[in-house]
Design a protein around this motif. Structure first.
Motif, PDB file in Angstrom:
ATOM      1  N   LYS A   1      -9.623  -0.965  -8.065  1.00  0.00           N
ATOM      2  CA  LYS A   1      -9.277   0.406  -8.451  1.00  0.00           C
ATOM      3  C   LYS A   1      -8.977   0.456  -9.949  1.00  0.00           C
ATOM      4  O   LYS A   1      -9.372   1.397 -10.635  1.00  0.00           O
ATOM      5  CB  LYS A   1      -8.057   0.871  -7.663  1.00  0.00           C
ATOM      6  CG  LYS A   1      -8.382   1.978  -6.693  1.00  0.00           C
ATOM      7  CD  LYS A   1      -7.125   2.446  -6.010  1.00  0.00           C
ATOM      8  CE  LYS A   1      -7.360   3.815  -5.411  1.00  0.00           C
ATOM      9  NZ  LYS A   1      -6.328   4.158  -4.431  1.00  0.00           N
TER      10      LYS A   1
ATOM     11  N   GLN B   1       2.283   3.939  -4.936  1.00  0.00           N
ATOM     12  CA  GLN B   1       2.283   5.155  -5.763  1.00  0.00           C
ATOM     13  C   GLN B   1       3.467   5.229  -6.729  1.00  0.00           C
ATOM     14  O   GLN B   1       3.315   5.631  -7.862  1.00  0.00           O
ATOM     15  CB  GLN B   1       2.284   6.395  -4.860  1.00  0.00           C
ATOM     16  CG  GLN B   1       1.044   6.525  -3.993  1.00  0.00           C
ATOM     17  CD  GLN B   1      -0.241   6.510  -4.802  1.00  0.00           C
ATOM     18  OE1 GLN B   1      -0.319   7.107  -5.862  1.00  0.00           O
ATOM     19  NE2 GLN B   1      -1.246   5.794  -4.316  1.00  0.00           N
TER      20      GLN B   1
ATOM     21  N   TYR C   1       0.837  -1.201   0.000  1.00  0.00           N
ATOM     22  CA  TYR C   1       0.000   0.000   0.000  1.00  0.00           C
ATOM     23  C   TYR C   1       0.870   1.248   0.000  1.00  0.00           C
ATOM     24  O   TYR C   1       0.619   2.186  -0.752  1.00  0.00           O
ATOM     25  CB  TYR C   1      -0.935  -0.017   1.211  1.00  0.00           C
ATOM     26  CG  TYR C   1      -1.608   1.300   1.486  1.00  0.00           C
ATOM     27  CD1 TYR C   1      -2.591   1.778   0.630  1.00  0.00           C
ATOM     28  CD2 TYR C   1      -1.240   2.075   2.587  1.00  0.00           C
ATOM     29  CE1 TYR C   1      -3.207   2.987   0.878  1.00  0.00           C
ATOM     30  CE2 TYR C   1      -1.844   3.280   2.839  1.00  0.00           C
ATOM     31  CZ  TYR C   1      -2.828   3.734   1.980  1.00  0.00           C
ATOM     32  OH  TYR C   1      -3.433   4.938   2.230  1.00  0.00           O
ATOM     33  N   SER C   2       1.930   1.266   0.830  1.00  0.00           N
ATOM     34  CA  SER C   2       2.700   2.506   0.913  1.00  0.00           C
ATOM     35  C   SER C   2       3.640   2.663  -0.273  1.00  0.00           C
ATOM     36  O   SER C   2       4.065   3.776  -0.571  1.00  0.00           O
ATOM     37  CB  SER C   2       3.448   2.597   2.248  1.00  0.00           C
ATOM     38  OG  SER C   2       4.174   1.430   2.486  1.00  0.00           O
TER      39      SER C   2
ATOM     40  N   PHE D   1     -11.070   3.103   2.933  1.00  0.00           N
ATOM     41  CA  PHE D   1      -9.752   3.698   3.165  1.00  0.00           C
ATOM     42  C   PHE D   1      -8.831   3.421   1.991  1.00  0.00           C
ATOM     43  O   PHE D   1      -8.128   4.308   1.507  1.00  0.00           O
ATOM     44  CB  PHE D   1      -9.146   3.124   4.456  1.00  0.00           C
ATOM     45  CG  PHE D   1      -7.818   3.728   4.819  1.00  0.00           C
ATOM     46  CD1 PHE D   1      -7.747   4.974   5.414  1.00  0.00           C
ATOM     47  CD2 PHE D   1      -6.634   3.050   4.559  1.00  0.00           C
ATOM     48  CE1 PHE D   1      -6.526   5.537   5.743  1.00  0.00           C
ATOM     49  CE2 PHE D   1      -5.409   3.608   4.882  1.00  0.00           C
ATOM     50  CZ  PHE D   1      -5.357   4.854   5.481  1.00  0.00           C
ATOM     51  N   LEU D   2      -8.830   2.182   1.500  1.00  0.00           N
ATOM     52  CA  LEU D   2      -7.921   1.832   0.419  1.00  0.00           C
ATOM     53  C   LEU D   2      -8.454   2.275  -0.940  1.00  0.00           C
ATOM     54  O   LEU D   2      -7.689   2.666  -1.817  1.00  0.00           O
ATOM     55  CB  LEU D   2      -7.682   0.317   0.408  1.00  0.00           C
ATOM     56  CG  LEU D   2      -6.846  -0.219   1.558  1.00  0.00           C
ATOM     57  CD1 LEU D   2      -6.842  -1.733   1.545  1.00  0.00           C
ATOM     58  CD2 LEU D   2      -5.420   0.296   1.464  1.00  0.00           C
TER      59      LEU D   2
ATOM     60  N   THR E   1     -10.742   4.817  -1.692  1.00  0.00           N
ATOM     61  CA  THR E   1     -10.956   6.241  -1.913  1.00  0.00           C
ATOM     62  C   THR E   1     -10.170   7.089  -0.919  1.00  0.00           C
ATOM     63  O   THR E   1     -10.544   8.214  -0.632  1.00  0.00           O
ATOM     64  CB  THR E   1     -12.456   6.590  -1.771  1.00  0.00           C
ATOM     65  OG1 THR E   1     -12.872   6.221  -0.447  1.00  0.00           O
ATOM     66  CG2 THR E   1     -13.301   5.857  -2.774  1.00  0.00           C
ATOM     67  N   ASN E   2      -9.087   6.550  -0.368  1.00  0.00           N
ATOM     68  CA  ASN E   2      -8.284   7.236   0.642  1.00  0.00           C
ATOM     69  C   ASN E   2      -9.142   7.654   1.841  1.00  0.00           C
ATOM     70  O   ASN E   2      -8.870   8.658   2.488  1.00  0.00           O
ATOM     71  CB  ASN E   2      -7.585   8.461   0.066  1.00  0.00           C
ATOM     72  CG  ASN E   2      -6.598   8.055  -1.010  1.00  0.00           C
ATOM     73  OD1 ASN E   2      -5.915   7.048  -0.869  1.00  0.00           O
ATOM     74  ND2 ASN E   2      -6.549   8.811  -2.086  1.00  0.00           N
TER      75      ASN E   2
ATOM     76  N   GLN F   1      -9.311   9.346  11.873  1.00  0.00           N
ATOM     77  CA  GLN F   1      -8.824  10.713  11.661  1.00  0.00           C
ATOM     78  C   GLN F   1      -8.661  11.461  12.976  1.00  0.00           C
ATOM     79  O   GLN F   1      -7.629  12.102  13.201  1.00  0.00           O
ATOM     80  CB  GLN F   1      -9.829  11.473  10.798  1.00  0.00           C
ATOM     81  CG  GLN F   1      -9.549  11.362   9.328  1.00  0.00           C
ATOM     82  CD  GLN F   1     -10.277  12.454   8.572  1.00  0.00           C
ATOM     83  OE1 GLN F   1     -11.435  12.742   8.841  1.00  0.00           O
ATOM     84  NE2 GLN F   1      -9.600  13.063   7.626  1.00  0.00           N
TER      85      GLN F   1
ATOM     86  N   TYR G   1     -13.643   5.609   9.895  1.00  0.00           N
ATOM     87  CA  TYR G   1     -12.596   6.449   9.314  1.00  0.00           C
ATOM     88  C   TYR G   1     -12.490   7.756  10.082  1.00  0.00           C
ATOM     89  O   TYR G   1     -11.387   8.273  10.296  1.00  0.00           O
ATOM     90  CB  TYR G   1     -12.872   6.731   7.830  1.00  0.00           C
ATOM     91  CG  TYR G   1     -11.809   7.601   7.209  1.00  0.00           C
ATOM     92  CD1 TYR G   1     -10.513   7.127   7.045  1.00  0.00           C
ATOM     93  CD2 TYR G   1     -12.078   8.910   6.844  1.00  0.00           C
ATOM     94  CE1 TYR G   1      -9.528   7.928   6.516  1.00  0.00           C
ATOM     95  CE2 TYR G   1     -11.096   9.718   6.307  1.00  0.00           C
ATOM     96  CZ  TYR G   1      -9.821   9.220   6.146  1.00  0.00           C
ATOM     97  OH  TYR G   1      -8.837  10.016   5.633  1.00  0.00           O
TER      98      TYR G   1
END
Lengths: 291, 317
Positions: B150, A251, A247-248, B258-259, B261-262, B279, B275
């Motif tokens: 995704k 990108q 995951y990290s 979370f994974l 759509t952030n 936060q 979530y």
């Protein structure tokens, strides 16, 4: 022929029924293969494509040219060997802790019946009533500074291993299985002078192999699939699990490499599943409802 | 209706001269202590783990919700944290999103596995293969399934828009649009997680006696009426147990949004309660607020948990 179901055997026996049956069956098999195996196929072949071919629309079903080197690039760049070893280390460590401590606890609660045993079991089962996500914050604060020991467990394997023991569901499954072992068997062992530990090892554990298999697989898969907890408690990139590490890193890596990495990360649990699918399926249906 | 007794202990009081001799009694006592020592030594490891990682955090969750920590100093603030989160507009949005997710997830995640189980159960062939397929996604690491989806959702080259294009249907923005983001998350989550429920339904369907269907046929029932009058009543207990389980699980959804759509999604359209807890705790360092949010979730889910425990206890007997 097996037990009859919704549609009567007479209806199925007619030529028209037979035709419909085989037609629907073929359709369902094709549809399911497409829906559930299709994405896996897309992932494995996507990892073999070039970056240009990967981004094509519509996607090619068979890669025009095969690039297995994507897999080795992904393996090296994302340091998958390290992530994989970390995950294995956490998963099998958690399995060892659960097998030793949860089996001992379930055995004690089921067969040795100590004072307050019922209260302790009740308090363990009560944890099932609290939504797990609610506990993440106080659990995180606890491992930051473990009371009594005054230790910070972040980035250490203990932060995965020890909380994995608090699996009330596994203890409950094991206890129920141990409850079904006849008393006389254990009495016979104890008349022969066997200590409780000896009885556990030589009488109870050999009989309990099926349930131990189910619990083991759940323990490993649990660590393999967990995301939030390892993300919070293993911030050091060198200590991360596959899920968090991929995951990290997702990108900064070309997409075809990333998909190759996903295929490699999925392989271990899929292989475990294919080998032990019979045990998993029976364990699931036997235990999952009586929570 | 038992006879009244003056004794407070649950064991009958032994008259002094009829009991076993003192040495025997002492021996029995020593034996029971020894038995308990060994029993408790088997328990101690798990109990310590529960104490540190479950029971203590449970107590701490309640304390945190009424405390504020600033500069290493903890003060008791009563209901301030709750007041604070109730006045956060994100709180209400997160609850709307979570309830929408739960409703959609129940519609898909509850119905689809049941229909699939009924269909698989009708086949005399390929049952093992179909069961295997349905359970396969459960074994994938969530990061793998989520990143796969995704790619499928990508508005440019994604597979889903490719299929829509092929069918001459309008293409969608999927995760990028406020109107479809949550539905897209639910579709992915259903694919990932429905294997377990399907297998449990299948096991339940296999326990239905075939004579019931025969009797229904004699009464002239068609396919749908057989499902309505036989299949559903016969599996009612398991259906309601899984319904409760899914409500409890889906209201705690975190990993998928979370994974995918952030966490927040377009204009916060996929921000869920958990979530928001995340936060508060890990982005704003507001542990008190996070605990207060957790407490609200806990109270709302307590009823479902209690119903679940009661129902599963009834099913045992």
């Amino acid at each position: 022929m097996a037990e009859r179901t919704l549609i009567s055997p007479a209806q199925l026996g007619r030529p028209r029924g037979k035709a419909v049956y085989w037609g629907v069956l073929t359709l369902v098999v094709l549809l399911f293969t497409l829906v559930f195996l299709g994405p896996l196929y897309w992932m494995v072949t996507g990892g073999l494509k070039t970056a240009q071919e990967f981004a094509e629309s519509p996607p090619t079903t068979v890669p025009r040219s095969f690039h297995p080197e994507n897999y080795s690039h992904a393996w090296n760049v994302m340091q998958l060997s390290k992530l994989l070893l970390n995950t294995l280390y956490y998963a099998f460590g958690a399995l060892a802790f659960q097998l030793v401590l949860d089996v001992a606890a379930a055995y004690s609660l089921s067969k040795l019946r100590p004072v307050f045993g019922k209260v302790i079991l009740g308090m363990m089962l009560a944890t099932l009533m609290i939504p797990a996500t609610v506990l993440v914050v106080p659990q995180y604060l606890t491992v930051l500074d473990l009371p009594v020991f005054q230790r910070n467990l972040l980035n250490s394997p203990w932060v995965i291993w020890l909380p994995s023991v608090t699996n009330a569901f596994n203890i409950f499954l094991l206890k129920r299985f141990f409850d079904s072992i006849p008393r006389e068997l254990l009495d016979a062992a104890s008349i022969d002078g066997a200590s409780p530990l000896r009885t556990l090892r030589s009488v109870v554990l050999p009989i309990s192999r099926p349930i131990l298999g189910v619990v083991s697989i759940f323990a490993i898969v649990g660590v393999w699939k967990d995301f939030l907890w390892p993300m919070l408690t293993l911030p050091d990139p060198n200590k991360q699990t596959l899920n968090v590490g991929i995951y990290s890193l997702a990108q900064g890596v070309p997409e075809n490499w990333l998909v190759a990495a996903l295929a490699m990360a999925s392989a271990p649990t899929l292989i475990i599943f294919l080998i032990f699918q019979r045990n998993i399926m029976s364990g699931l249906t036997a235990g999952s409802l009586k929570g | 209706m038992s006879a009244p007794t003056l004794s407070t202990s649950d064991k009958p009081v032994q008259p002094p001269h009829h009991g076993p001799p003192p040495e025997a009694r002492r021996e029995a006592f020593v034996r029971s202590v020894r038995r308990n020592l060994s029993a408790h030594s088997f328990l101690i490891g798990a109990v310590l783990c529960f104490a540190f990682f479950s029971w203590y955090p449970m107590v701490r969750e309640f304390l945190l919700a009424f405390q504020k920590t600033e500069g290493g100093k903890t003060t008791w603030v009563g209901l301030d944290n709750l007041d604070y989160v109730f006045h956060d507009p994100a709180f209400w949005q997160a609850w709307r999103n979570t309830l929408l997710f739960t409703a959609l997830a129940l519609l898909l995640g509850f119905l689809v596995p049941f229909v699939i189980a009924i269909v698989i159960n009708e086949f005399r062939h390929a049952q093992g293969y179909l069961r295997l397929l349905v359970y396969l996604p459960v074994m994938l690491p969530p990061v793998a399934s989520v990143l796969l989806f995704k790619y499928f959702y990508d508005p440019g080259y994604g597979l889903f828009n490719g299929v829509l294009h092929f069918l001459h249907l309008p293409e969608q923005q999927w995760l990028q649009s406020t109107s479809t983001a949550m539905l897209s998350v639910v579709i992915a989550a259903t694919w990932m997680n429905m294997g377990g429920a399907t297998l449990i339904y299948l096991a339940a369907l296999q326990g239905i006696p075939g004579e019931l269907y025969e009797a229904a046929e004699l009464d002239g029932a068609g396919l749908l009426r057989k499902i309505w009058h036989v299949t559903i009543p016969q599996t009612r207990l398991i259906l309601s147990l899984l319904l409760l389980m899914q409500i409890i699980a889906t209201m705690q959804v975190f990993t998928e949004p979370f994974l995918l759509t952030n966490g927040a999604g377009p204009e916060g359209s996929t921000t869920t309660v958990v979530y928001l807890i995340y936060q508060y705790a890990f982005n704003f360092n507001n542990y008190g607020g996070a605990a207060a949010l957790g407490l609200v979730l806990l109270v709302l889910l307590a009823g479902f948990s209690a119903a679940y425990v009661r129902l599963s206890r009834d099913s045992e007997s």
